[in-house]
Design a protein around this motif. Sequence first.
Motif, mmCIF file in Angstrom:
data_model
loop_
_atom_site.group_PDB
_atom_site.id
_atom_site.type_symbol
_atom_site.label_atom_id
_atom_site.label_comp_id
_atom_site.label_asym_id
_atom_site.label_seq_id
_atom_site.Cartn_x
_atom_site.Cartn_y
_atom_site.Cartn_z
ATOM 1 N N SER A 1 3.080 -3.964 8.618
ATOM 2 C CA SER A 1 3.995 -5.077 8.857
ATOM 3 C C SER A 1 5.416 -4.713 8.477
ATOM 4 C CB SER A 1 3.537 -6.299 8.046
ATOM 5 O OG SER A 1 2.187 -6.602 8.302
ATOM 6 N N ASP A 2 5.553 -3.816 7.489
ATOM 7 C CA ASP A 2 6.862 -3.358 7.056
ATOM 8 C C ASP A 2 6.701 -1.994 6.400
ATOM 9 O OD1 ASP A 2 9.617 -3.334 6.528
ATOM 10 O OD2 ASP A 2 9.617 -5.486 6.060
ATOM 11 N N PHE A 3 7.835 -1.317 6.159
ATOM 12 C CA PHE A 3 7.814 0.048 5.631
ATOM 13 C C PHE A 3 9.007 0.209 4.694
ATOM 14 C CE2 PHE A 3 8.985 4.541 5.810
ATOM 15 C CZ PHE A 3 7.754 5.155 5.584
ATOM 16 N N LEU A 4 8.743 0.518 3.401
ATOM 17 C CA LEU A 4 9.807 0.660 2.417
ATOM 18 C C LEU A 4 9.753 2.040 1.788
ATOM 19 C CD1 LEU A 4 9.713 -2.770 0.531
ATOM 20 C CD2 LEU A 4 11.254 -2.069 2.368
ATOM 21 N N LEU A 5 10.933 2.622 1.613
ATOM 22 C CA LEU A 5 11.049 3.943 1.009
ATOM 23 C C LEU A 5 11.424 3.797 -0.458
ATOM 24 C CD1 LEU A 5 11.039 7.028 1.592
ATOM 25 C CD2 LEU A 5 13.495 6.832 2.072
ATOM 26 N N LYS A 6 10.668 4.437 -1.347
ATOM 27 C CA LYS A 6 10.982 4.421 -2.769
ATOM 28 C C LYS A 6 12.212 5.285 -3.035
ATOM 29 C CE LYS A 6 6.081 4.234 -4.162
ATOM 30 N NZ LYS A 6 5.023 4.938 -4.926
ATOM 31 N N PRO A 7 13.061 4.935 -4.004
ATOM 32 C CA PRO A 7 13.001 3.699 -4.810
ATOM 33 C C PRO A 7 13.612 2.520 -4.051
ATOM 34 C CG PRO A 7 14.846 5.014 -5.505
ATOM 35 C CD PRO A 7 14.159 5.819 -4.444
ATOM 36 N N PHE A 8 13.035 1.347 -4.219
ATOM 37 C CA PHE A 8 13.554 0.143 -3.589
ATOM 38 C C PHE A 8 13.803 -0.895 -4.671
ATOM 39 C CE2 PHE A 8 8.930 0.476 -3.082
ATOM 40 C CZ PHE A 8 8.511 -0.544 -3.920
ATOM 41 N N SER A 9 14.638 -1.863 -4.367
ATOM 42 C CA SER A 9 14.963 -2.911 -5.337
ATOM 43 C C SER A 9 13.960 -4.052 -5.244
ATOM 44 C CB SER A 9 16.368 -3.455 -5.067
ATOM 45 O OG SER A 9 16.398 -4.141 -3.828
ATOM 46 N N VAL A 10 13.962 -4.900 -6.244
ATOM 47 C CA VAL A 10 13.133 -6.118 -6.209
ATOM 48 C C VAL A 10 13.507 -6.960 -4.996
ATOM 49 C CG1 VAL A 10 12.589 -8.284 -7.386
ATOM 50 C CG2 VAL A 10 12.775 -6.176 -8.696
ATOM 51 N N LEU B 1 0.822 -1.210 0.000
ATOM 52 C CA LEU B 1 0.000 0.000 0.000
ATOM 53 C C LEU B 1 0.858 1.264 0.000
ATOM 54 C CD1 LEU B 1 -2.828 1.328 0.376
ATOM 55 C CD2 LEU B 1 -2.542 0.954 2.842
ATOM 56 N N ASP B 2 0.648 2.103 -1.031
ATOM 57 C CA ASP B 2 1.322 3.400 -1.076
ATOM 58 C C ASP B 2 0.642 4.352 -0.086
ATOM 59 O OD1 ASP B 2 3.053 5.385 -1.876
ATOM 60 O OD2 ASP B 2 1.863 5.970 -3.619
ATOM 61 N N ILE B 3 1.444 5.237 0.528
ATOM 62 C CA ILE B 3 0.857 6.199 1.467
ATOM 63 C C ILE B 3 0.183 7.343 0.725
ATOM 64 C CG2 ILE B 3 1.387 7.925 3.230
ATOM 65 C CD1 ILE B 3 3.444 6.066 4.378
ATOM 66 N N ALA B 4 0.885 7.910 -0.271
ATOM 67 C CA ALA B 4 0.362 9.074 -0.998
ATOM 68 C C ALA B 4 -0.557 8.615 -2.122
ATOM 69 C CB ALA B 4 1.520 9.895 -1.556
ATOM 70 N N LEU B 5 -1.859 8.673 -1.859
ATOM 71 C CA LEU B 5 -2.859 8.240 -2.827
ATOM 72 C C LEU B 5 -3.910 9.329 -2.982
ATOM 73 C CD1 LEU B 5 -3.451 4.555 -1.613
ATOM 74 C CD2 LEU B 5 -2.362 5.231 -3.768
ATOM 75 N N PRO B 6 -4.575 9.413 -4.141
ATOM 76 C CA PRO B 6 -5.672 10.365 -4.285
ATOM 77 C C PRO B 6 -6.831 9.978 -3.368
ATOM 78 C CG PRO B 6 -5.586 8.866 -6.168
ATOM 79 C CD PRO B 6 -4.345 8.617 -5.371
ATOM 80 N N GLY B 7 -7.523 10.968 -2.790
ATOM 81 C CA GLY B 7 -8.588 10.668 -1.835
ATOM 82 C C GLY B 7 -7.978 10.289 -0.499
ATOM 83 N N ARG B 8 -8.468 9.211 0.098
ATOM 84 C CA ARG B 8 -7.888 8.750 1.356
ATOM 85 C C ARG B 8 -6.464 8.244 1.125
ATOM 86 N NH1 ARG B 8 -11.874 4.378 3.733
ATOM 87 N NH2 ARG B 8 -12.374 4.154 1.521
ATOM 88 N N GLU C 1 -11.215 -2.084 12.043
ATOM 89 C CA GLU C 1 -12.295 -2.991 11.654
ATOM 90 C C GLU C 1 -11.937 -4.449 11.898
ATOM 91 O OE1 GLU C 1 -12.990 -2.045 7.590
ATOM 92 O OE2 GLU C 1 -14.214 -0.262 8.028
ATOM 93 N N GLY C 2 -10.710 -4.700 12.358
ATOM 94 C CA GLY C 2 -10.312 -6.061 12.689
ATOM 95 C C GLY C 2 -9.573 -6.796 11.601
ATOM 96 N N TYR C 3 -9.145 -6.097 10.527
ATOM 97 C CA TYR C 3 -8.394 -6.763 9.470
ATOM 98 C C TYR C 3 -7.053 -7.218 10.021
ATOM 99 C CZ TYR C 3 -5.763 -7.514 5.161
ATOM 100 O OH TYR C 3 -4.987 -8.062 4.160
ATOM 101 N N GLY C 4 -6.749 -8.507 9.885
ATOM 102 C CA GLY C 4 -5.535 -9.050 10.491
ATOM 103 C C GLY C 4 -4.446 -9.404 9.519
ATOM 104 N N GLY C 5 -4.645 -9.151 8.201
ATOM 105 C CA GLY C 5 -3.626 -9.487 7.216
ATOM 106 C C GLY C 5 -2.427 -8.553 7.275
ATOM 107 N N ASP C 6 -1.360 -8.931 6.569
ATOM 108 C CA ASP C 6 -0.150 -8.117 6.539
ATOM 109 C C ASP C 6 -0.298 -6.958 5.565
ATOM 110 O OD1 ASP C 6 2.001 -9.315 8.253
ATOM 111 O OD2 ASP C 6 1.369 -11.105 7.164
ATOM 112 N N VAL C 7 0.325 -5.816 5.910
ATOM 113 C CA VAL C 7 0.315 -4.623 5.065
ATOM 114 C C VAL C 7 1.727 -4.043 5.021
ATOM 115 C CG1 VAL C 7 -0.604 -2.298 4.697
ATOM 116 C CG2 VAL C 7 -2.094 -4.097 5.641
ATOM 117 N N ILE C 8 2.272 -3.920 3.813
ATOM 118 C CA ILE C 8 3.558 -3.252 3.626
ATOM 119 C C ILE C 8 3.277 -1.859 3.075
ATOM 120 C CG2 ILE C 8 5.746 -3.226 2.365
ATOM 121 C CD1 ILE C 8 5.627 -6.256 2.246
ATOM 122 N N LEU C 9 3.694 -0.831 3.801
ATOM 123 C CA LEU C 9 3.515 0.550 3.347
ATOM 124 C C LEU C 9 4.743 0.991 2.558
ATOM 125 C CD1 LEU C 9 1.885 2.452 6.358
ATOM 126 C CD2 LEU C 9 0.832 1.858 4.184
#
Length: 454
Positions: A112-121, A66-73, A85-93
């Motif tokens: 779950s994790d946080f990566l700064l662009k640009p990042f490698s594969v 999930l990107d932080i800077a998105l149009p709208g929310r 809301e109780g979502y328990g899955g993993d989210v990488i920002l």
Amino acid sequence: MDDNTPDGNDASPQRQYSILVVDDEPGMINFLQRALSQRHGQVDTAGSVEEAAPRLSHCLYDLIVLDIALPGRNGLEWLHELRSEGYGGDVILITAYANLDTAIDALRGGASDFLLKPFSVAQMLNAVERCFERSRLRRENFVLRREVEEQSTAVEGVICQSEAMQGVCDRLKRVAPSSATVLLTGESGTGKEVAARALHKMSRRAEGPFVPLNCAAISSELIESELFGHVKGAFTGAQGKREGLFYYAQGGTLFLDEISELPPAAQAKLLRVLEERRIRPVGSEQEIPVDVRVIAASNRDLRQEVAQQRFRQDLYYRLQVLEIYLPPLRERTDDIALLSRYFLDLLSARLNVPMLDLSPRILARMSAYDWPGNVRELRNFIERSLILGWFDLGPDEHDIDSNGDGNDELLEAVEKRHILATLARCQGNKSEAARRLGISRKTLDRKCTAWGCE
């Protein structure tokens, strides 16, 4: 961006995971979809939170990138909403604009994790693998907690040498590779959960979870939520979203013991799931696909239950695709010696007490008993004998006729003393006593009624 994959990650994983990528940059979307789809089959994409949110109602994603800077929310706002809301899955920002405060907010918000662009594969794949490893451990821990809570008395594998049980084992081996629903029938304590676990271990789903549920142990008001999950506000007390057992059994086996105790509404919903392989959480308008093998068990004659309109006929026929009957211990007396020696060895080590000698005289008396509680009763008898230091079969053998008459009454007296002592330790709480004894509450009520000690 560097397209080189991380060292040592060339082998494909045992299980493919589903991923949702949410980013408003087409270049980043293409980059992530190409990098992740080579290793993890299903990779869906969305350009905004508004586009991504409805997708969660249609798929049980293992991970959201999930990107932080998105149009709208923005992504961080949606992450807070998902967790509330109780979502328990993993989210990488991920983000191109970040400072230390942003990273701290992301992790506090449940990332779950946080990566700064640009990042490698390599950086992304390593982050994804860490998430999936945590997810696997969460599922395993959930299943282990349920097993501990239920204090299952199931042994590893089917212990037998009788012709009747050899036939059962042959059927289990033939049925195991199929994904078809299996119905296990037989009296209480005959080893239906043991058979279900054996089916799972011999199946193609052996690497997936085995999730057991005793349908009689859950109230009719909560059984649907337990099976299918619920959304926030679905009913009084539903303060957040909760996944059901079908979610935790994804890729594996769901074992529904005492299936005859399912209330009519839950029977109808289970039938639909078996036919369409989709679940609808309580309070949700959306259906979600599931990949779960269902094994059901009943100690009641479901045909009689159908005839008396206590069980749906269509569900019975849907469960009866493959039916395996487990015979009672009195019909497989050749197994008593083998099972007794197995339990003696297992439980003496577990209880740290000396082994008892299983003499021919003791075996003869045990073989003359009907064992209405079957293998479960035999196990409890062996455990009790090890604790006492002798096989408490009643009066000395000279008080019994040479043909063994009276054994039933003697063992029933032992059983009565043991049950009443357990009830006393539980201060009359029958539900707790039944749990400790390894029998159902209905069985305990029936015995107390027969003894006139309700």
